[in-house]
Write an enzyme that holds these catalytic residues in place. Structure first.
Site, PDB file in Angstrom:
ATOM      1  N   ASN A   8       0.868  -1.185   0.000  1.00 22.83           N
ATOM      2  CA  ASN A   8       0.000   0.000   0.000  1.00 22.83           C
ATOM      3  C   ASN A   8       0.900   1.229   0.000  1.00 22.83           C
ATOM      4  O   ASN A   8       1.442   1.621   1.033  1.00 22.83           O
ATOM      5  CB  ASN A   8      -0.920  -0.014   1.222  1.00 22.83           C
ATOM      6  N   ARG A  87      -2.831  -2.211  -3.182  1.00 22.83           N
ATOM      7  CA  ARG A  87      -4.027  -1.422  -2.925  1.00 22.83           C
ATOM      8  C   ARG A  87      -3.951  -0.167  -3.791  1.00 22.83           C
ATOM      9  O   ARG A  87      -2.942   0.546  -3.783  1.00 22.83           O
ATOM     10  CB  ARG A  87      -4.098  -1.013  -1.461  1.00 22.83           C
ATOM     11  N   HIS A 176     -13.345   2.763   0.507  1.00 17.37           N
ATOM     12  CA  HIS A 176     -13.397   1.675   1.492  1.00 17.37           C
ATOM     13  C   HIS A 176     -14.026   0.408   0.899  1.00 17.37           C
ATOM     14  O   HIS A 176     -14.507  -0.458   1.628  1.00 17.37           O
ATOM     15  CB  HIS A 176     -14.168   2.089   2.755  1.00 17.37           C
ATOM     16  N   HIS A 203     -17.958   1.884   8.307  1.00 15.12           N
ATOM     17  CA  HIS A 203     -16.500   1.770   8.414  1.00 15.12           C
ATOM     18  C   HIS A 203     -16.005   3.062   9.058  1.00 15.12           C
ATOM     19  O   HIS A 203     -15.937   4.102   8.402  1.00 15.12           O
ATOM     20  CB  HIS A 203     -15.872   1.577   7.030  1.00 15.12           C
ATOM     21  N   GLY A 205     -13.119   5.070  11.054  1.00 13.95           N
ATOM     22  CA  GLY A 205     -11.731   5.216  11.468  1.00 13.95           C
ATOM     23  C   GLY A 205     -11.361   6.672  11.275  1.00 13.95           C
ATOM     24  O   GLY A 205     -12.223   7.538  11.286  1.00 13.95           O
ATOM     25  N   GLY A 207     -10.498   7.854   8.545  1.00 10.54           N
ATOM     26  CA  GLY A 207     -11.392   8.019   7.405  1.00 10.54           C
ATOM     27  C   GLY A 207     -12.653   7.237   7.716  1.00 10.54           C
ATOM     28  O   GLY A 207     -12.570   6.130   8.256  1.00 10.54           O
ATOM     29  N   ARG A 236     -11.200  15.265   8.409  1.00 12.32           N
ATOM     30  CA  ARG A 236     -12.041  15.743   7.308  1.00 12.32           C
ATOM     31  C   ARG A 236     -13.398  16.202   7.832  1.00 12.32           C
ATOM     32  O   ARG A 236     -13.967  15.593   8.730  1.00 12.32           O
ATOM     33  CB  ARG A 236     -12.238  14.645   6.266  1.00 12.32           C
ATOM     34  N   ASP A 278      -7.522  11.647  17.055  1.00  7.41           N
ATOM     35  CA  ASP A 278      -7.572  10.289  17.599  1.00  7.41           C
ATOM     36  C   ASP A 278      -8.755  10.171  18.552  1.00  7.41           C
ATOM     37  O   ASP A 278      -8.811  10.850  19.581  1.00  7.41           O
ATOM     38  CB  ASP A 278      -6.269   9.976  18.327  1.00  7.41           C
ATOM     39  N   CYS A 279      -9.680   9.278  18.204  1.00 14.70           N
ATOM     40  CA  CYS A 279     -10.893   9.127  19.004  1.00 14.70           C
ATOM     41  C   CYS A 279     -10.591   8.708  20.441  1.00 14.70           C
ATOM     42  O   CYS A 279     -11.282   9.115  21.377  1.00 14.70           O
ATOM     43  CB  CYS A 279     -11.816   8.096  18.321  1.00 14.70           C
ATOM     44  N   GLY A 326     -11.148   1.097  12.758  1.00 11.55           N
ATOM     45  CA  GLY A 326     -10.535   1.280  14.070  1.00 11.55           C
ATOM     46  C   GLY A 326     -11.471   1.790  15.143  1.00 11.55           C
ATOM     47  O   GLY A 326     -11.480   1.294  16.277  1.00 11.55           O
ATOM     48  N   GLU A 381      -8.528  -5.754   5.060  1.00 15.07           N
ATOM     49  CA  GLU A 381      -8.365  -5.433   3.637  1.00 15.07           C
ATOM     50  C   GLU A 381      -7.141  -6.117   3.036  1.00 15.07           C
ATOM     51  O   GLU A 381      -7.161  -6.545   1.882  1.00 15.07           O
ATOM     52  CB  GLU A 381      -8.267  -3.917   3.469  1.00 15.07           C
TER      53      GLU A 381
END
Length: 398
Positions: A8, A87, A176, A203, A205, A207, A236, A278-279, A326, A381
Protein backbone atom coordinates in the site's frame (compact mmCIF):
# COMPACT_ATOMS: atom_id res chain seq x y z
CA UNK A 1 3.55 -22.39 0.90
CA UNK A 2 2.70 -19.65 -1.60
CA UNK A 3 2.85 -16.10 -0.23
CA UNK A 4 1.71 -12.71 -1.47
CA UNK A 5 3.47 -9.43 -0.84
CA UNK A 6 0.70 -6.89 -0.16
CA UNK A 7 1.73 -3.29 -0.80
CA UNK A 8 0.00 0.00 0.00
CA UNK A 9 1.99 2.95 -1.34
CA UNK A 10 1.45 6.49 -0.19
CA UNK A 11 3.28 9.60 -1.35
CA UNK A 12 5.78 9.38 1.54
CA UNK A 13 5.11 5.92 2.98
CA UNK A 14 4.82 2.28 1.98
CA UNK A 15 2.92 -0.25 4.09
CA UNK A 16 3.52 -3.93 3.40
CA UNK A 17 2.66 -7.44 4.56
CA UNK A 18 3.52 -10.97 3.51
CA UNK A 19 0.42 -13.20 3.70
CA UNK A 20 -0.60 -16.71 2.66
CA UNK A 21 -4.21 -15.85 1.80
CA UNK A 22 -5.62 -17.48 4.94
CA UNK A 23 -6.57 -15.92 8.26
CA UNK A 24 -3.11 -16.70 9.62
CA UNK A 25 -1.32 -13.59 10.90
CA UNK A 26 1.04 -11.98 8.37
CA UNK A 27 4.44 -13.63 8.23
CA UNK A 28 5.93 -10.16 8.00
CA UNK A 29 4.43 -6.69 8.12
CA UNK A 30 5.74 -3.20 8.39
CA UNK A 31 5.95 0.32 7.05
CA UNK A 32 8.51 2.54 5.36
CA UNK A 33 8.07 6.15 6.43
CA UNK A 34 9.39 9.63 5.59
CA UNK A 35 10.15 8.58 2.02
CA UNK A 36 11.76 11.44 0.13
CA UNK A 37 13.55 12.57 3.30
CA UNK A 38 17.08 11.76 4.48
CA UNK A 39 15.43 10.55 7.69
CA UNK A 40 13.53 7.75 5.93
CA UNK A 41 13.29 4.47 7.80
CA UNK A 42 11.60 1.10 7.55
CA UNK A 43 10.06 -1.01 10.32
CA UNK A 44 9.80 -4.81 10.13
CA UNK A 45 7.49 -6.78 12.43
CA UNK A 46 8.05 -10.54 12.51
CA UNK A 47 7.37 -13.23 15.14
CA UNK A 48 6.57 -10.69 17.82
CA UNK A 49 9.69 -8.62 17.27
CA UNK A 50 9.96 -5.15 15.76
CA UNK A 51 13.10 -3.88 14.05
CA UNK A 52 13.69 -0.38 12.65
CA UNK A 53 16.41 0.50 10.20
CA UNK A 54 17.41 3.49 8.14
CA UNK A 55 16.95 3.27 4.38
CA UNK A 56 20.03 3.57 2.16
CA UNK A 57 17.88 4.88 -0.68
CA UNK A 58 15.32 7.38 0.62
CA UNK A 59 12.53 6.63 -1.87
CA UNK A 60 10.03 3.93 -2.81
CA UNK A 61 12.74 1.93 -4.58
CA UNK A 62 14.77 1.97 -1.36
CA UNK A 63 11.76 0.65 0.59
CA UNK A 64 11.04 -2.17 -1.88
CA UNK A 65 14.75 -3.05 -2.00
CA UNK A 66 14.84 -3.30 1.81
CA UNK A 67 11.81 -5.62 1.79
CA UNK A 68 13.38 -7.86 -0.87
CA UNK A 69 16.66 -7.94 1.06
CA UNK A 70 14.80 -8.99 4.23
CA UNK A 71 13.16 -11.87 2.36
CA UNK A 72 16.49 -12.95 0.85
CA UNK A 73 18.15 -12.85 4.29
CA UNK A 74 15.49 -15.11 5.86
CA UNK A 75 15.61 -18.12 3.58
CA UNK A 76 14.98 -20.41 6.56
CA UNK A 77 11.36 -19.15 6.58
CA UNK A 78 10.78 -20.68 3.10
CA UNK A 79 8.99 -17.57 1.86
CA UNK A 80 7.74 -18.17 -1.65
CA UNK A 81 6.43 -14.90 -3.09
CA UNK A 82 4.19 -15.82 -6.03
CA UNK A 83 2.68 -12.39 -6.63
CA UNK A 84 2.33 -8.84 -5.40
CA UNK A 85 -1.02 -7.27 -4.53
CA UNK A 86 -1.37 -3.49 -4.61
CA UNK A 87 -4.03 -1.42 -2.93
CA UNK A 88 -5.10 1.30 -5.38
CA UNK A 89 -7.32 4.10 -4.10
CA UNK A 90 -9.08 5.19 -7.30
CA UNK A 91 -10.11 3.06 -10.26
CA UNK A 92 -12.64 5.49 -11.70
CA UNK A 93 -15.19 3.89 -14.03
CA UNK A 94 -12.51 1.77 -15.70
CA UNK A 95 -12.13 -0.88 -13.01
CA UNK A 96 -15.03 -2.72 -11.38
CA UNK A 97 -12.92 -5.58 -10.05
CA UNK A 98 -9.34 -6.52 -9.21
CA UNK A 99 -7.07 -7.03 -12.23
CA UNK A 100 -3.66 -8.35 -13.22
CA UNK A 101 -1.48 -5.34 -13.98
CA UNK A 102 -0.22 -4.74 -17.51
CA UNK A 103 0.65 -1.55 -19.37
CA UNK A 104 -3.00 -0.77 -20.10
CA UNK A 105 -3.91 -1.12 -16.43
CA UNK A 106 -0.99 1.10 -15.42
CA UNK A 107 -2.16 3.73 -17.90
CA UNK A 108 -5.68 3.50 -16.49
CA UNK A 109 -4.43 4.01 -12.92
CA UNK A 110 -2.43 7.02 -14.08
CA UNK A 111 -5.49 8.42 -15.85
CA UNK A 112 -7.51 8.16 -12.63
CA UNK A 113 -4.89 10.31 -10.88
CA UNK A 114 -7.00 13.37 -11.63
CA UNK A 115 -9.34 12.20 -8.85
CA UNK A 116 -6.59 10.99 -6.47
CA UNK A 117 -3.54 13.18 -7.19
CA UNK A 118 -1.73 12.22 -3.98
CA UNK A 119 -2.46 8.49 -4.02
CA UNK A 120 -2.58 7.11 -7.56
CA UNK A 121 0.83 8.45 -8.70
CA UNK A 122 2.33 6.85 -5.57
CA UNK A 123 0.61 3.55 -6.41
CA UNK A 124 2.07 3.66 -9.91
CA UNK A 125 5.51 4.33 -8.45
CA UNK A 126 5.18 1.35 -6.10
CA UNK A 127 3.99 -0.93 -8.89
CA UNK A 128 6.90 0.01 -11.15
CA UNK A 129 9.44 -0.52 -8.37
CA UNK A 130 8.11 -3.99 -7.48
CA UNK A 131 8.04 -4.92 -11.16
CA UNK A 132 11.66 -3.86 -11.49
CA UNK A 133 12.91 -5.60 -8.35
CA UNK A 134 10.77 -8.76 -8.31
CA UNK A 135 11.18 -9.57 -12.00
CA UNK A 136 8.43 -11.53 -13.72
CA UNK A 137 6.19 -11.99 -10.67
CA UNK A 138 2.57 -11.02 -11.44
CA UNK A 139 1.26 -7.81 -9.90
CA UNK A 140 -2.44 -7.31 -9.08
CA UNK A 141 -4.34 -4.05 -8.48
CA UNK A 142 -7.20 -4.05 -5.98
CA UNK A 143 -9.27 -0.85 -6.11
CA UNK A 144 -11.00 0.93 -3.21
CA UNK A 145 -13.66 2.20 -5.63
CA UNK A 146 -14.44 -1.06 -7.47
CA UNK A 147 -17.07 -2.43 -5.05
CA UNK A 148 -19.26 0.64 -5.61
CA UNK A 149 -19.42 0.30 -9.40
CA UNK A 150 -22.77 -1.47 -8.86
CA UNK A 151 -24.42 1.83 -7.82
CA UNK A 152 -27.33 2.89 -10.05
CA UNK A 153 -27.12 6.18 -11.95
CA UNK A 154 -29.63 7.89 -9.66
CA UNK A 155 -27.21 7.22 -6.79
CA UNK A 156 -23.83 8.00 -8.33
CA UNK A 157 -24.70 11.08 -10.38
CA UNK A 158 -24.44 14.57 -8.88
CA UNK A 159 -27.30 17.02 -9.64
CA UNK A 160 -25.02 19.16 -11.82
CA UNK A 161 -25.09 19.67 -15.62
CA UNK A 162 -24.88 16.26 -17.32
CA UNK A 163 -22.13 17.49 -19.64
CA UNK A 164 -19.78 17.62 -16.63
CA UNK A 165 -20.30 13.90 -16.17
CA UNK A 166 -20.09 13.09 -19.86
CA UNK A 167 -16.95 15.15 -20.47
CA UNK A 168 -15.12 14.83 -17.13
CA UNK A 169 -16.64 11.80 -15.35
CA UNK A 170 -17.54 13.89 -12.29
CA UNK A 171 -19.67 11.54 -10.14
CA UNK A 172 -19.75 9.68 -6.85
CA UNK A 173 -17.24 6.81 -6.73
CA UNK A 174 -17.11 5.84 -3.07
CA UNK A 175 -14.20 4.34 -1.14
CA UNK A 176 -13.40 1.68 1.49
CA UNK A 177 -14.72 -0.81 -1.09
CA UNK A 178 -12.22 -3.53 -0.21
CA UNK A 179 -13.27 -3.31 3.43
CA UNK A 180 -16.97 -3.47 2.52
CA UNK A 181 -16.41 -6.48 0.26
CA UNK A 182 -14.52 -8.24 3.06
CA UNK A 183 -17.36 -7.54 5.50
CA UNK A 184 -19.95 -8.76 2.98
CA UNK A 185 -18.05 -12.03 2.53
CA UNK A 186 -17.59 -12.50 6.27
CA UNK A 187 -21.26 -11.79 7.01
CA UNK A 188 -22.29 -14.26 4.30
CA UNK A 189 -20.50 -16.96 6.32
CA UNK A 190 -22.40 -15.94 9.47
CA UNK A 191 -25.88 -15.45 7.99
CA UNK A 192 -27.07 -18.27 5.69
CA UNK A 193 -29.66 -16.00 4.00
CA UNK A 194 -27.22 -13.12 3.42
CA UNK A 195 -27.64 -13.45 -0.36
CA UNK A 196 -31.21 -12.19 0.01
CA UNK A 197 -30.60 -9.78 2.88
CA UNK A 198 -29.85 -6.09 3.34
CA UNK A 199 -26.97 -4.66 5.34
CA UNK A 200 -25.71 -1.30 6.56
CA UNK A 201 -21.97 -1.10 7.25
CA UNK A 202 -20.24 1.73 9.10
CA UNK A 203 -16.50 1.77 8.41
CA UNK A 204 -15.35 4.18 11.11
CA UNK A 205 -11.73 5.22 11.47
CA UNK A 206 -9.68 8.33 10.78
CA UNK A 207 -11.39 8.02 7.40
CA UNK A 208 -15.06 7.11 7.80
CA UNK A 209 -17.90 6.12 5.50
CA UNK A 210 -21.06 4.03 5.38
CA UNK A 211 -22.44 1.66 2.77
CA UNK A 212 -25.80 0.03 2.00
CA UNK A 213 -25.39 -3.52 0.69
CA UNK A 214 -28.23 -5.42 -0.97
CA UNK A 215 -27.68 -9.13 -1.69
CA UNK A 216 -23.92 -8.63 -1.44
CA UNK A 217 -23.75 -5.59 -3.74
CA UNK A 218 -23.22 -1.92 -2.93
CA UNK A 219 -26.30 0.20 -3.65
CA UNK A 220 -25.25 3.43 -1.92
CA UNK A 221 -22.31 4.85 -0.02
CA UNK A 222 -21.42 8.15 1.65
CA UNK A 223 -18.04 9.10 0.15
CA UNK A 224 -18.11 10.74 -3.27
CA UNK A 225 -15.69 11.69 -6.02
CA UNK A 226 -13.11 12.03 -3.20
CA UNK A 227 -13.08 10.77 0.41
CA UNK A 228 -14.05 14.25 1.68
CA UNK A 229 -17.79 13.73 1.13
CA UNK A 230 -20.03 12.13 3.73
CA UNK A 231 -19.35 11.60 7.42
CA UNK A 232 -17.37 13.78 9.79
CA UNK A 233 -13.96 12.06 10.13
CA UNK A 234 -10.67 12.36 11.97
CA UNK A 235 -9.47 15.48 10.14
CA UNK A 236 -12.04 15.74 7.31
CA UNK A 237 -15.19 17.81 7.63
CA UNK A 238 -17.39 15.50 5.56
CA UNK A 239 -20.37 16.96 3.67
CA UNK A 240 -21.23 20.64 4.15
CA UNK A 241 -22.54 23.60 2.17
CA UNK A 242 -20.09 23.98 -0.77
CA UNK A 243 -20.37 27.78 -0.49
CA UNK A 244 -18.44 27.52 2.78
CA UNK A 245 -15.25 27.10 0.73
CA UNK A 246 -15.66 30.59 -0.72
CA UNK A 247 -16.54 32.07 2.68
CA UNK A 248 -13.42 30.52 4.29
CA UNK A 249 -11.25 31.65 1.38
CA UNK A 250 -12.49 35.25 1.64
CA UNK A 251 -12.48 35.43 5.44
CA UNK A 252 -8.99 33.96 5.83
CA UNK A 253 -7.57 35.61 2.68
CA UNK A 254 -6.39 32.25 1.35
CA UNK A 255 -6.79 30.38 -1.93
CA UNK A 256 -9.63 27.93 -2.56
CA UNK A 257 -7.11 25.06 -2.45
CA UNK A 258 -5.87 26.24 0.95
CA UNK A 259 -9.48 26.39 2.16
CA UNK A 260 -9.97 22.85 0.88
CA UNK A 261 -6.87 21.78 2.83
CA UNK A 262 -8.57 23.06 6.01
CA UNK A 263 -11.59 20.83 5.29
CA UNK A 264 -9.33 17.83 4.61
CA UNK A 265 -6.63 18.21 7.25
CA UNK A 266 -7.80 20.48 10.09
CA UNK A 267 -11.49 19.68 10.50
CA UNK A 268 -13.56 16.74 11.77
CA UNK A 269 -12.80 15.42 15.24
CA UNK A 270 -9.55 17.37 15.32
CA UNK A 271 -11.19 20.68 14.42
CA UNK A 272 -14.14 20.41 16.81
CA UNK A 273 -12.35 18.92 19.84
CA UNK A 274 -9.23 21.08 19.36
CA UNK A 275 -7.48 18.13 21.01
CA UNK A 276 -6.70 15.43 18.46
CA UNK A 277 -8.00 13.46 15.49
CA UNK A 278 -7.57 10.29 17.60
CA UNK A 279 -10.89 9.13 19.00
CA UNK A 280 -9.19 7.47 21.99
CA UNK A 281 -7.65 10.75 23.12
CA UNK A 282 -10.97 12.52 22.72
CA UNK A 283 -12.81 9.85 24.73
CA UNK A 284 -10.23 10.24 27.51
CA UNK A 285 -10.81 13.99 27.50
CA UNK A 286 -14.57 13.46 27.56
CA UNK A 287 -14.25 11.17 30.58
CA UNK A 288 -12.32 13.96 32.31
CA UNK A 289 -15.21 16.37 31.67
CA UNK A 290 -14.02 18.21 28.54
CA UNK A 291 -17.06 19.78 26.83
CA UNK A 292 -15.32 20.12 23.46
CA UNK A 293 -14.56 16.39 23.47
CA UNK A 294 -18.19 15.59 24.27
CA UNK A 295 -19.35 17.84 21.44
CA UNK A 296 -16.93 16.25 18.96
CA UNK A 297 -18.06 12.72 19.83
CA UNK A 298 -21.74 13.67 19.63
CA UNK A 299 -21.25 15.34 16.26
CA UNK A 300 -19.31 12.34 14.92
CA UNK A 301 -22.05 9.95 16.03
CA UNK A 302 -24.84 12.20 14.77
CA UNK A 303 -23.30 12.52 11.29
CA UNK A 304 -22.69 8.77 11.11
CA UNK A 305 -26.27 7.95 12.14
CA UNK A 306 -27.71 10.45 9.63
CA UNK A 307 -25.73 8.94 6.78
CA UNK A 308 -26.65 5.39 7.81
CA UNK A 309 -30.33 6.41 7.78
CA UNK A 310 -29.81 8.12 4.43
CA UNK A 311 -28.27 5.16 2.59
CA UNK A 312 -30.88 2.89 4.21
CA UNK A 313 -33.54 4.54 2.04
CA UNK A 314 -32.25 2.33 -0.79
CA UNK A 315 -33.12 -0.84 1.13
CA UNK A 316 -36.53 -2.41 1.71
CA UNK A 317 -35.46 -3.33 5.26
CA UNK A 318 -32.26 -3.56 7.32
CA UNK A 319 -31.32 -7.08 8.39
CA UNK A 320 -27.84 -6.25 9.65
CA UNK A 321 -25.89 -3.24 10.90
CA UNK A 322 -22.12 -3.79 11.03
CA UNK A 323 -19.48 -1.66 12.72
CA UNK A 324 -15.89 -1.98 11.46
CA UNK A 325 -12.69 0.09 11.18
CA UNK A 326 -10.53 1.28 14.07
CA UNK A 327 -13.27 3.32 15.78
CA UNK A 328 -16.15 1.04 14.77
CA UNK A 329 -14.40 -2.03 16.15
CA UNK A 330 -12.98 -0.50 19.34
CA UNK A 331 -15.26 2.27 20.59
CA UNK A 332 -18.36 1.13 22.50
CA UNK A 333 -19.04 4.82 23.22
CA UNK A 334 -19.39 5.70 19.52
CA UNK A 335 -21.36 2.52 18.74
CA UNK A 336 -23.74 3.30 21.58
CA UNK A 337 -24.26 6.92 20.53
CA UNK A 338 -24.95 5.89 16.91
CA UNK A 339 -27.38 3.09 17.77
CA UNK A 340 -29.21 5.38 20.19
CA UNK A 341 -29.85 7.73 17.25
CA UNK A 342 -31.16 4.83 15.14
CA UNK A 343 -33.87 3.69 17.55
CA UNK A 344 -36.53 4.82 15.07
CA UNK A 345 -35.31 1.95 12.84
CA UNK A 346 -36.03 -0.57 15.59
CA UNK A 347 -32.35 -1.05 16.47
CA UNK A 348 -31.82 -2.09 20.08
CA UNK A 349 -28.30 -2.41 21.43
CA UNK A 350 -27.35 -4.86 24.16
CA UNK A 351 -25.37 -2.46 26.35
CA UNK A 352 -23.47 -5.21 28.16
CA UNK A 353 -22.48 -6.98 24.93
CA UNK A 354 -21.44 -3.63 23.44
CA UNK A 355 -19.21 -2.79 26.40
CA UNK A 356 -17.66 -6.26 26.71
CA UNK A 357 -17.06 -6.81 22.99
CA UNK A 358 -13.68 -8.63 22.73
CA UNK A 359 -11.06 -6.77 20.72
CA UNK A 360 -10.35 -8.31 17.33
CA UNK A 361 -13.27 -10.74 17.41
CA UNK A 362 -16.65 -10.94 15.69
CA UNK A 363 -19.42 -10.05 18.12
CA UNK A 364 -23.18 -9.69 17.92
CA UNK A 365 -24.18 -6.79 20.16
CA UNK A 366 -27.93 -6.35 19.55
CA UNK A 367 -30.79 -7.36 21.81
CA UNK A 368 -32.99 -10.29 20.82
CA UNK A 369 -35.88 -7.88 20.20
CA UNK A 370 -33.86 -5.66 17.82
CA UNK A 371 -35.32 -5.48 14.29
CA UNK A 372 -31.75 -5.60 12.92
CA UNK A 373 -28.78 -7.70 13.98
CA UNK A 374 -25.96 -5.42 15.13
CA UNK A 375 -22.44 -6.75 14.66
CA UNK A 376 -18.86 -5.77 15.28
CA UNK A 377 -16.74 -7.40 12.55
CA UNK A 378 -13.01 -6.60 12.27
CA UNK A 379 -12.07 -5.79 8.70
CA UNK A 380 -9.00 -7.18 6.93
CA UNK A 381 -8.37 -5.43 3.64
CA UNK A 382 -4.85 -6.87 3.32
CA UNK A 383 -6.22 -10.42 3.47
CA UNK A 384 -8.71 -9.72 0.69
CA UNK A 385 -5.95 -8.19 -1.45
CA UNK A 386 -3.85 -11.33 -0.91
CA UNK A 387 -6.79 -13.59 -1.77
CA UNK A 388 -7.62 -11.61 -4.93
CA UNK A 389 -3.98 -11.81 -5.98
CA UNK A 390 -3.80 -15.57 -5.51
CA UNK A 391 -7.14 -16.07 -7.32
CA UNK A 392 -6.10 -14.01 -10.35
CA UNK A 393 -2.71 -15.73 -10.55
CA UNK A 394 -4.48 -19.10 -10.48
CA UNK A 395 -6.89 -18.04 -13.25
CA UNK A 396 -3.99 -16.71 -15.35
CA UNK A 397 -2.03 -19.95 -14.98
CA UNK A 398 -5.00 -22.06 -16.02
Amino acid sequence: MAHVLVVNCGSSSLKFAIMDGTENPPLLEGIAERLGSEHSLITFKHAGTKVEQALHEHDHRGAVTAIKNWIDQHRELNIEIVGIGHRVVHGGEMFSQSVLIDEDVLSGIEECSQFAPLHNPAHVKGIKETQALFGELPNVAVFDTAFHQTLAADQYLYPIPMRLYREHHFRKYGFHGTSYRFIAQKLASLAPDFGQQNTLVAHLGNGASVCAIQSGKSVDTSMGITPLEGLMMGTRSGSLDPSLLAFISDAENITMKEALDILNKESGLKGISEISNDCRSIEEAQAAGDDRAELALNMFASKAAKHLASVATNLSRVDHLVFTGGIGENSPIIRGKICDRLRMMGIQLDQHANQMCPRGEISKISKQASLSNVWVIPTNEELLIAQDTLALIDIHRN
